[in-house]
Write a protein that holds these residues in place. Structure first.
Motif, PDB file in Angstrom:
ATOM      1  N   PHE A 127      87.343  37.053  48.243  1.00  0.00           N
ATOM      2  CA  PHE A 127      87.620  37.134  46.808  1.00  0.00           C
ATOM      3  C   PHE A 127      86.962  38.346  46.161  1.00  0.00           C
ATOM      4  O   PHE A 127      87.505  38.911  45.215  1.00  0.00           O
ATOM      5  N   ILE A 128      85.810  38.761  46.665  1.00  0.00           N
ATOM      6  CA  ILE A 128      85.188  39.986  46.144  1.00  0.00           C
ATOM      7  C   ILE A 128      85.987  41.204  46.580  1.00  0.00           C
ATOM      8  O   ILE A 128      86.202  42.139  45.798  1.00  0.00           O
ATOM      9  N   GLU A 165      80.396  44.160  43.925  1.00  0.00           N
ATOM     10  CA  GLU A 165      80.524  45.437  44.630  1.00  0.00           C
ATOM     11  C   GLU A 165      80.944  45.193  46.077  1.00  0.00           C
ATOM     12  O   GLU A 165      80.795  44.097  46.616  1.00  0.00           O
ATOM     13  N   LYS A 166      81.428  46.238  46.689  1.00  0.00           N
ATOM     14  CA  LYS A 166      81.871  46.131  48.084  1.00  0.00           C
ATOM     15  C   LYS A 166      80.697  45.845  49.020  1.00  0.00           C
ATOM     16  O   LYS A 166      80.862  45.170  50.032  1.00  0.00           O
ATOM     17  N   SER A 167      79.514  46.351  48.682  1.00  0.00           N
ATOM     18  CA  SER A 167      78.355  46.106  49.550  1.00  0.00           C
ATOM     19  C   SER A 167      78.002  44.618  49.585  1.00  0.00           C
ATOM     20  O   SER A 167      77.578  44.103  50.620  1.00  0.00           O
ATOM     21  N   GLN A 168      78.183  43.933  48.466  1.00  0.00           N
ATOM     22  CA  GLN A 168      77.958  42.486  48.454  1.00  0.00           C
ATOM     23  C   GLN A 168      78.987  41.780  49.334  1.00  0.00           C
ATOM     24  O   GLN A 168      78.660  40.832  50.057  1.00  0.00           O
ATOM     25  N   LEU A 203      80.419  38.922  54.192  1.00  0.00           N
ATOM     26  CA  LEU A 203      81.300  38.878  55.367  1.00  0.00           C
ATOM     27  C   LEU A 203      80.494  38.753  56.660  1.00  0.00           C
ATOM     28  O   LEU A 203      80.819  37.936  57.533  1.00  0.00           O
ATOM     29  N   ALA A 204      79.418  39.535  56.756  1.00  0.00           N
ATOM     30  CA  ALA A 204      78.575  39.469  57.966  1.00  0.00           C
ATOM     31  C   ALA A 204      77.897  38.109  58.080  1.00  0.00           C
ATOM     32  O   ALA A 204      77.899  37.488  59.162  1.00  0.00           O
ATOM     33  N   LEU A 205      77.338  37.610  56.980  1.00  0.00           N
ATOM     34  CA  LEU A 205      76.702  36.289  57.022  1.00  0.00           C
ATOM     35  C   LEU A 205      77.723  35.184  57.291  1.00  0.00           C
ATOM     36  O   LEU A 205      77.425  34.192  57.962  1.00  0.00           O
TER      37      LEU A 205
END
Length: 121
Positions: free
Chosen positions: A69-70, A78-81, A86-88
């Motif tokens: 959704f982000i 932000e994309k970094s969030q 995604l990794a977690l």
């Protein structure tokens, strides 16, 4: 250098099978309870591990949905969030899915799946 003259040494037991020993005595000496075959231990359901696997599965799914959704812009961020979520999400979803799948197939009685393959905590 001092010597120990008062120490008496005795030979160690050989551990080999002598002709005078009875086979039952030898089996009793070599008995190790760690290697007993107990079918009931395979049927014990590890409830804590299954609950942990289901929790990881749902948490991973939630994190993956949040990252999606982000990325699509439905949730501001932000994309970094999104990359972190995604990794977690992958790190929690994959082990949860794996253990839940083993528990499901073990419960159904599928060939090759047993509750013993799930670690018990």
């Amino acid at each position: 250098m001092a010597t120990r003259r008062n120490v008496r040494y005795t030979p160690l037991a050989s551990g080999d099978f002598d002709d005078n020993d009875d086979i039952n005595q030898v089996k009793a000496r070599n008995y190790d309870p760690r290697f007993d075959y107990t079918p009931k231990s395979f049927d014990k359901i590890p409830w804590k591990s299954i609950l942990l696997a289901i929790f990881l599965l749902f948490l991973g799914s939630l994190l993956l949905f949040l990252a999606f959704f982000i990325f699509t812009g439905h949730i501001p961020g932000e994309k970094s969030q999104a990359y972190g979520l995604l990794a977690l999400g992958f790190l929690t979803f994959l082990p949860g899915f794996y253990e839940t799948r083993i528990a499901y197939y073990s419960f159904r009685g599928a060939y090759g799946y047993r509750f013993a393959s799930i670690p018990d905590y």
